[in-house]
Design an enzyme around this catalytic site. Structure first.
Site, PDB file in Angstrom:
ATOM      1  N   CYS A 238       0.841  -1.207   0.000  1.00 28.62           N
ATOM      2  CA  CYS A 238       0.000   0.000   0.000  1.00 28.62           C
ATOM      3  C   CYS A 238       0.872   1.252   0.000  1.00 28.62           C
ATOM      4  O   CYS A 238       1.500   1.581   1.002  1.00 28.62           O
ATOM      5  CB  CYS A 238      -0.913  -0.051   1.228  1.00 28.62           C
TER       6      CYS A 238
ATOM      7  N   CYS B 196       0.043   3.971   2.551  1.00 28.41           N
ATOM      8  CA  CYS B 196       0.458   3.541   3.897  1.00 28.41           C
ATOM      9  C   CYS B 196       1.923   3.882   4.123  1.00 28.41           C
ATOM     10  O   CYS B 196       2.311   4.374   5.185  1.00 28.41           O
ATOM     11  CB  CYS B 196       0.292   2.028   4.066  1.00 28.41           C
TER      12      CYS B 196
END
Ligand SMILES: [Zn+2]
Length: 145
Positions: free
Chosen positions: A68, A71
């Protein structure tokens, strides 16, 4: 005198009783002797979860995954907040890929997700990354400053 705060150790999950006025003195865990309060995020796992959400100091969990991008971009911001709020809030990272059962239990639908716990209960949740000032403001709104 105020009652001591109950704070789980991030290393061994032991529950410590720490007087509020000692929070600034780098308190040590009664069980494993490591520092109870960190200025960096620690890794939360399925096995630690039930112990770590307990206690009087709030726990902010950053749910993330290695694939991700947002993230990863958010990680330094989360670390900065952990450094600024050491002793006021505890910061943990939950790898959703490595802990799929816990992610399911928490009903994670998108990442990054932030979940704030206090005394064993979820008290707030935020989906998506926030810039540092907004993150600090969000925490202030929940009494953490
Ligand atoms: Zn310990």
């Amino acid at each position: 005198m105020t009652d001591p705060l109950l704070i789980p150790c991030p290393h061994c999950n032991g529950l410590n009783r720490i007087p509020a006025q000692r929070l600034g003195d780098a308190p040590k865990c009664g069980r494993c002797k490591a520092g109870v309060l960190l200025s960096t995020p620690f890794d939360l796992t399925q096995g630690d979860y039930a112990s770590q959400i307990k206690g009087d100091l709030p726990l902010l969990v950053d749910v993330w995954a290695d694939w991700c991008g947002p993230c990863k971009s958010f990680a330094p911001t989360f670390a900065q907040a952990a450094a600024q709020l050491s002793g006021k809030c505890r910061f943990a990272k939950l790898d959703s890929e490595a802990n799929p059962q816990l992610s399911g239990q928490l009903a994670i639908r998108s990442i990054p997700s932030l979940i704030l716990f206090k005394n064993g209960r979820e008290v707030a949740r935020q989906s998506g990354a926030l810039p540092l000032q907004q993150l600090l403001g969000w925490l202030r709104g929940h009494g953490i400053a």
